[in-house]
Design a protein around this motif. Structure first.
Motif, PDB file in Angstrom:
ATOM      1  N   ILE A 247     -24.956  49.000 -15.063  1.00 50.05           N
ATOM      2  CA  ILE A 247     -24.597  48.730 -13.667  1.00 50.05           C
ATOM      3  C   ILE A 247     -24.524  50.032 -12.870  1.00 50.05           C
ATOM      4  O   ILE A 247     -25.111  50.167 -11.802  1.00 50.05           O
ATOM      5  CB  ILE A 247     -23.254  47.977 -13.595  1.00 50.05           C
ATOM      6  CG1 ILE A 247     -23.388  46.590 -14.229  1.00 50.05           C
ATOM      7  CG2 ILE A 247     -22.781  47.854 -12.145  1.00 50.05           C
ATOM      8  CD1 ILE A 247     -22.061  45.900 -14.482  1.00 50.05           C
ATOM      9  N   VAL A 310     -23.094  44.101  -4.357  1.00 53.54           N
ATOM     10  CA  VAL A 310     -24.388  43.548  -4.765  1.00 53.54           C
ATOM     11  C   VAL A 310     -24.788  42.403  -3.834  1.00 53.54           C
ATOM     12  O   VAL A 310     -25.957  42.269  -3.454  1.00 53.54           O
ATOM     13  CB  VAL A 310     -24.337  43.064  -6.233  1.00 53.54           C
ATOM     14  CG1 VAL A 310     -25.668  42.429  -6.626  1.00 53.54           C
ATOM     15  CG2 VAL A 310     -24.032  44.232  -7.170  1.00 53.54           C
ATOM     16  N   PHE A 330     -19.497  50.049  -4.138  1.00 54.45           N
ATOM     17  CA  PHE A 330     -20.227  50.261  -5.391  1.00 54.45           C
ATOM     18  C   PHE A 330     -19.732  51.529  -6.086  1.00 54.45           C
ATOM     19  O   PHE A 330     -19.720  51.614  -7.319  1.00 54.45           O
ATOM     20  CB  PHE A 330     -21.731  50.352  -5.131  1.00 54.45           C
ATOM     21  CG  PHE A 330     -22.565  50.290  -6.380  1.00 54.45           C
ATOM     22  CD1 PHE A 330     -22.785  49.083  -7.015  1.00 54.45           C
ATOM     23  CD2 PHE A 330     -23.109  51.443  -6.930  1.00 54.45           C
ATOM     24  CE1 PHE A 330     -23.534  49.020  -8.179  1.00 54.45           C
ATOM     25  CE2 PHE A 330     -23.870  51.390  -8.084  1.00 54.45           C
ATOM     26  CZ  PHE A 330     -24.082  50.169  -8.714  1.00 54.45           C
ATOM     27  N   LEU A 390     -30.977  43.434  -8.690  1.00 46.84           N
ATOM     28  CA  LEU A 390     -29.692  43.060  -8.087  1.00 46.84           C
ATOM     29  C   LEU A 390     -29.158  41.753  -8.679  1.00 46.84           C
ATOM     30  O   LEU A 390     -27.956  41.626  -8.939  1.00 46.84           O
ATOM     31  CB  LEU A 390     -29.844  42.940  -6.572  1.00 46.84           C
ATOM     32  CG  LEU A 390     -30.140  44.264  -5.844  1.00 46.84           C
ATOM     33  CD1 LEU A 390     -30.461  44.001  -4.376  1.00 46.84           C
ATOM     34  CD2 LEU A 390     -28.955  45.221  -5.964  1.00 46.84           C
ATOM     35  N   LEU A 393     -27.683  42.547 -11.936  1.00 51.09           N
ATOM     36  CA  LEU A 393     -26.373  43.178 -11.799  1.00 51.09           C
ATOM     37  C   LEU A 393     -25.261  42.140 -11.672  1.00 51.09           C
ATOM     38  O   LEU A 393     -24.169  42.312 -12.225  1.00 51.09           O
ATOM     39  CB  LEU A 393     -26.353  44.115 -10.585  1.00 51.09           C
ATOM     40  CG  LEU A 393     -27.215  45.376 -10.646  1.00 51.09           C
ATOM     41  CD1 LEU A 393     -27.062  46.186  -9.367  1.00 51.09           C
ATOM     42  CD2 LEU A 393     -26.885  46.227 -11.851  1.00 51.09           C
ATOM     43  N   VAL A 394     -25.525  41.075 -10.946  1.00 50.46           N
ATOM     44  CA  VAL A 394     -24.537  39.996 -10.807  1.00 50.46           C
ATOM     45  C   VAL A 394     -24.192  39.424 -12.182  1.00 50.46           C
ATOM     46  O   VAL A 394     -23.012  39.244 -12.530  1.00 50.46           O
ATOM     47  CB  VAL A 394     -25.076  38.880  -9.881  1.00 50.46           C
ATOM     48  CG1 VAL A 394     -24.144  37.665  -9.907  1.00 50.46           C
ATOM     49  CG2 VAL A 394     -25.225  39.396  -8.454  1.00 50.46           C
TER      50      VAL A 394
END
Length: 421
Positions: A247, A310, A330, A390, A393-394
């Protein structure tokens, strides 16, 4: 005994020197690397995936060398190790400025990675654990926070230098400057343990213990490395390290992401500087929160908070104000790599064999670098955007929150089995 009653403990001076070293190493070299990606790929005609592969090589070297690093730190003078490491790290970074082929990045990423292990990864957690009996979380948070202060200055400066002086000059100037500042700090201030200054760890006098050795409390309490490495808690921690690094690695791609969203290199540098403000606030917040509500709850909160930036990157990346807000938040998540990783290790396994357990779990950091950094680069190269990254990343943020929960379930098993002593 009156030395430990002084209002000012040497541990705080050591923390300042240590923080400056880590801050310059990370922000002047490691995290600043993302600002060079677009200029270098455009100037030399190298694909983004091909260039970011040097991050992968560095991560492989890190994974191989990490177990050795722990042993070297226990055997040799920390000042000697760090001076050599800084020369390797900063010297290699400066050499990037002389390269005209991607193979130069591949070659010099090896000594850069070896030096980086000690300067930016191992020295901070190990020295803080040695010097701070109390306020461990606060000290870890302050170290990362000071890095945020430096980063807020360094990142925009690097971005401006690349824009005005070129990436070659900036590589060389950054490497030399970092080495010239850090080496005197290491030689004058840093020491491996309080014994070398005739002191006890900070807060040792407040610990209600009958033991009469320095750091005995730290060494005696916890799980042995042999037992820890076979536990479910350890594998959950290893997974956490892998995912949080994956991340945080997106920060290296924030500059290309910003440029892809329509911003220029100067704004990208400003955005990375803003991210360091988030690192500053996040590090302080997470350090204090860990002392107050525990590392587990703080880590879960941090992962859920990461969904906010994100979401902004996915929906409104072209809104300059919201972009900066997202980058700052972030930065909170990036700070968790330097604060929550070490604090979770201590919370799960104690201080008995901390350096061995941490250095082994930190292999997850290296593996993530092997996969994530070039992986993001190739996704961008093949699709022309970071949208798929992205969404990944979630998923990783949610999965990491689950891993923290599972790690502490594993800790309870260790306690019930009598492994914690």
């Amino acid at each position: 005994m009156n030395t430990k009653k002084k209002k000012f403990h040497y541990a705080w001076l050591l923390l300042i020197g240590l923080s400056i070293m880590v801050a310059l190493g990370k922000n002047g070299i490691s995290t600043a690397g993302g600002l060079y990606l677009i200029p270098v790929t455009q100037d030399l005609g190298i694909g983004m995936g091909s260039l970011t592969l040097y991050f992968s090589i560095a991560s492989i070297v890190t994974m191989i060398f990490l177990p050795i690093a722990g042993k070297l730190m226990a055997k040799y003078d920390i000042r000697l190790i760090l001076v050599v490491s800084i020369i390797l790290m900063a010297g290699s970074f400066a050499m990037f400025g002389l390269m005209s082929s991607v193979w130069g990045w591949y070659l010099f990423s090896i000594p850069l990675a070896i030096g980086s292990i000690f300067v930016t990864q191992m020295a901070g957690p190990v020295l803080i654990n040695n010097w701070f009996k109390k306020h461990n979380g606060l000290a870890m948070g302050l170290m990362v926070a000071i890095g945020g202060v430096f980063g807020a200055i360094i990142q925009p400066t690097v971005g401006n230098l690349i824009a005005t002086q070129g990436w070659r000059f900036t590589y060389i100037a950054s490497g030399i400057t970092v080495a010239v500042i850090i080496i005197p700090i290491v030689l004058v201030i840093l020491r491996m343990s309080p014994k070398q200054k005739g002191l006890q760890p900070l807060g040792m006098d407040d610990v209600k213990s009958s033991e009469d050795t320095l750091g005995q409390q730290d060494v005696a309490q916890g799980v042995s490395a042999a037992v820890a490495k076979k536990s479910s808690a350890f594998f959950a921690l290893l997974g956490f390290f892998f995912i949080i690094t994956s991340i945080a690695s997106f920060s290296q791609h924030l500059a290309p992401f910003a440029i892809g969203a329509g911003y220029d290199i100067k704004f990208a540098g400003t955005a990375l500087g803003a991210m360091q403000i988030g690192v500053l606030v996040g590090a302080l917040s997470f350090g204090v929160l860990s002392d107050k509500i525990g590392a587990r709850n703080t880590a879960i909160f941090a992962m859920l908070l990461g969904l906010v930036p994100v979401g902004i990157f996915l929906t409104v990346p072209d809104n300059q104000t919201l972009f900066i807000v997202a980058v700052v938040i972030f930065g909170f998540i990036v700070s968790s790599l330097g604060t929550l990783g070490p604090l979770l290790t201590t919370a799960l396994f104690g201080n008995k064999d901390y350096s061995q357990i941490y250095s082994t779990a930190a292999i997850g950091l290296a593996v993530a670098g092997i996969v994530a950094l070039p992986g993001y680069g190739y996704i961008f190269e093949f699709t022309g955007s970071y949208t798929f990254v992205l969404y990944a990343l979630v998923i990783m943020l949610l999965l990491n929150a689950l891993l923290v929960f599972l790690a502490f379930k594993g800790k309870k098993k260790l306690e019930k089995a009598g492994a914690w002593n």
